[in-house]
Design an enzyme around this catalytic site. Structure first.
Site, PDB file in Angstrom:
ATOM      1  N   LYS A 268      -0.807 -12.649   3.308  1.00 51.87           N
ATOM      2  CA  LYS A 268       0.404 -13.220   2.875  1.00 51.87           C
ATOM      3  C   LYS A 268       0.436 -14.628   3.704  1.00 51.87           C
ATOM      4  O   LYS A 268       0.282 -14.970   4.729  1.00 51.87           O
ATOM      5  CB  LYS A 268       1.607 -12.580   3.454  1.00 51.87           C
ATOM      6  N   GLU A 353      14.184   4.131  -3.487  1.00 51.97           N
ATOM      7  CA  GLU A 353      15.835   3.910  -3.517  1.00 51.97           C
ATOM      8  C   GLU A 353      16.600   5.292  -4.001  1.00 51.97           C
ATOM      9  O   GLU A 353      17.471   5.920  -3.344  1.00 51.97           O
ATOM     10  CB  GLU A 353      16.400   2.991  -4.702  1.00 51.97           C
ATOM     11  N   ARG A 381      18.283   2.233  -9.800  1.00 55.17           N
ATOM     12  CA  ARG A 381      17.119   3.168  -9.838  1.00 55.17           C
ATOM     13  C   ARG A 381      17.359   4.574  -9.096  1.00 55.17           C
ATOM     14  O   ARG A 381      16.824   5.415  -9.424  1.00 55.17           O
ATOM     15  CB  ARG A 381      15.883   2.646  -9.058  1.00 55.17           C
TER      16      ARG A 381
END
Length: 621
Positions: A268, A353, A381
């Protein structure tokens, strides 16, 4: 392009991404990490025919630049500009719109099935990573794809997950072996040979034994055994910044007539030292100085997230039954400090979630007091879990919805404007919205002791700068408060959360026009203060509701239903967000676009009052 040209292009793209994000903000570190991966994919596949599906879309800036948006890339995440995520309406190369995690494999499998039914020959590639594989939906899709044995290609962009590293030459050898057609041919011929042994029981036992030995060895020496078990051929890990290696493997993988997962390891923030050093800081970043990496920060009051963070810590210090849960966002939700203070009482479940909410329900049923902090847009969600596992059982779970309302530059996929509507319909649910950061603290202290489900929604960014009391004041549950009083109001504005301050400003503008206005801070969307609303409706010429949420099913709808049921004929004006998805832009731009500024609210009210007067005159005439 030659390999040298591709590597030179990678540098140019990196510079463009860096320059643009430093000015506009955006998802820098993930996109810097996938420059070479994207170039390798585009140098092998033809995405005018083939399909490339990104997961989340944090890492898709190179894809956007390569697909006709280089010259408009400077408009990234601005009002009227290109979005920060793949969007079907923006480009034919954005095959599937994304923004929430763990969807790519399901969508890619759907594309592949559609292509087969339509008799269109194409490769379909899903790129998943950035933690998205922690979502259960990704494994549901892997399981289904493995069962169907479709020729799906999944690229696992591993930049921060705890997946085993390459175990040495043997893993590389096995990867190369699987790329050879004769490996799969011999494997199939062996299975057919064993199945055709006359003594069926013996043949099946030999086949079963061979598979057991093969799976046992594979589990011991191959890092991707879990994917193999799900029916995928696993290749890797390979260097996600080595264009040549990736091109070679992408070109050869076509020989495998089965689902394939290629494990690519990337860094990253690749190529920009500050982002490589602090990938979390530069994952989603605001404007910054490109030379130094210093993020520009305006002096502002503490954010709502910071106030929430300290309030939960203070509550937990008094009550050891309080636990905190989040879904891959300990920093974003402010629970990182809680985790440092109470590590045994903090749980980060990853991008899951649904699990987070049912985990909280189990904890509550077991006698704990769980606080679940997730962004409003991602709580969507877990709707079924909120309804079925929390509210149906009336369990004491506190849901804290950060980033409620319009969030700004992340756009339609991230605005938290639907929470009031989707939570309001659920029995046993209590919904609160603070007018400022001090009231947020009061609400958290009041809610953690309740024996039923509670949701508190609060906005992104800085508070109003009001004094935050260490010892919260007690307020009556379900009670609203009049924050601007009038003896005989022409208009009463029932405001929710962030709209209280805006409504006060609008009321002052109305008073300059000799319109008497009263403002109520509703505090509670459910149960709302029906007694005060009834009294105000009967005392005013016009009742107004104002909320930073969708008008369809929101607080205004609740008041309209109440007035109808009570046979109260006072005219009602509902102000909020229309029944459409709102694009990206600064929060101020979007509020103005939605008519939720003091000036536009006062104008709408004046227009309605004038319409009422005109209508009265017409009737009288």
């Amino acid at each position: 392009m030659s390999l040298t040209e591709l590597e030179e292009l990678a540098g140019e793209i990196r510079e463009l991404i860096l320059t643009t994000v430093s000015k506009n903000g955006g998802h820098l570190a993930p996109s810097l990490g996938t420059v070479e991966l994207t170039l390798a994919l585009y140098s092998v596949f033809d995405f005018s025919r083939d399909r490339l599906i990104w997961d989340v879309g944090h890492q898709a800036y190179t894809h956007k630049i390569l697909t006709g948006r280089r010259d408009t890339f400077h408009t990234l995440r601005t009002l009227g500009g290109i979005t920060g995520f793949p969007k079907r309406a923006e480009s034919p190369f954005d095959s599937f719109g994304v923004g929430h995690a763990s969807t790519s494999i399901s969508a890619a499998l759907g594309f592949l099935i559609a292509s087969e039914i339509e008799k269109v020959k194409r490769r379909v590639i899903a790129v998943i990573g950035d933690g998205a594989l922690t979502g259960g939906m990704a494994f549901e899709a892997l399981n289904h794809a493995g069962q169907l044995k479709k020729k799906l290609l999944v690229i696992l962009n591993d930049n921060e997950m705890s997946i085993d590293k390459n175990v040495g030459a043997l893993s590389e050898y096995l990867s190369q072996l699987r790329l050879k057609p004769q490996y799969h041919r011999v494997k199939k011929e062996f299975e057919d040979f064993v199945k055709n042994i006359p003594f069926r029981d013996i043949g099946e036992k030999i086949l079963l034994a061979s598979k057991s030995v093969r799976h046992g060895l594979k589990s011991a020496i191959v890092p991707g055994a879990i994917f193999e078990t799900l029916g995928f051929t696993y290749l890797g890990p390979i260097d996600g910044h080595d264009i040549k290696s990736m091109r070679d493997i992408f070109q050869k993988v076509d020989v495998i007539d089965a689902p394939v997962l290629i494990h690519v390891h990337t860094t990253k923030g690749k190529g920009y030292a500050p982002a490589e050093t602090s990938p979390d800081k530069f994952h989603g970043v605001g404007k910054f100085d490109k030379a130094s990496g210093q993020v520009f920060k305006k002096k502002s009051p503490p954010s709502y997230t910071e106030i929430f963070s300290q309030a939960v810590i203070d509550c937990a210090a008094r009550d050891d039954k309080i636990v905190a849960i989040t879904a891959a966002m300990p920093s974003g939700t402010g629970l990182k400090k809680f985790a440092e203070k109470f590590p045994r009482r903090f749980f980060d479940v990853g991008i899951a979630e649904e699990h987070a909410v049912t985990l909280a329900a189990g904890m509550a049923a077991g006698g704990l007091k769980p606080v679940v902090a997730i962004y409003s847009t991602f709580f969507q969600r877990a709707y079924d879990q909120i309804l079925h596992d929390v509210c149906l059982q009336n369990l004491p779970v506190l849901l804290c919805l950060d980033r409620a309302g319009l969030v700004g530059e992340d756009g339609a996929t991230h605005h938290g404007v639907f929470d009031l509507a989707y939570l309001r319909t659920i029995p046993n649910m209590n919904i609160l919205a603070p007018k400022d950061e001090n009231e947020l603290r009061q609400m958290i202290f009041a809610a953690v002791g309740k024996k039923f489900p509670v949701a508190i929604r609060y906005p992104r960014g800085a508070g109003l700068g009001v004094k935050v009391e260490d010892k919260p004041e007690k307020f009556s549950w379900g009670a609203a408060e009049i924050v601007l009083e009038s003896q005989s109001p022409d208009v009463t504005i029932c405001a929710v959360g962030t709209m209280v301050k805006t409504s006060l400003d609008a009321a002052r503008l109305l008073r300059e026009k000799n319109i008497s206005a009263e403002v109520i801070n509703m505090r509670f969307v459910k149960p709302f203060d029906s007694g005060l609303v009834k009294k105000s409706a009967r005392a005013s010429k016009l009742l107004v509701t104002c909320e930073e949420g969708t008008l369809t099913g929101g607080f205004g709808s609740a008041v309209a239903e109440f007035l109808t049921d009570e046979k109260i004929s006072t005219p009602l004006l509902r102000l909020g967000i229309a029944d459409k998805f709102i694009e990206q832009g600064t929060r101020a731009e979007l509020l103005d676009m939605c008519g939720l500024t003091a000036e536009k609210i006062s104008l709408r009210i004046l227009e309605r009052l004038n319409e009422m007067i005109f209508g009265f005159l017409m009737v009288a005439t």
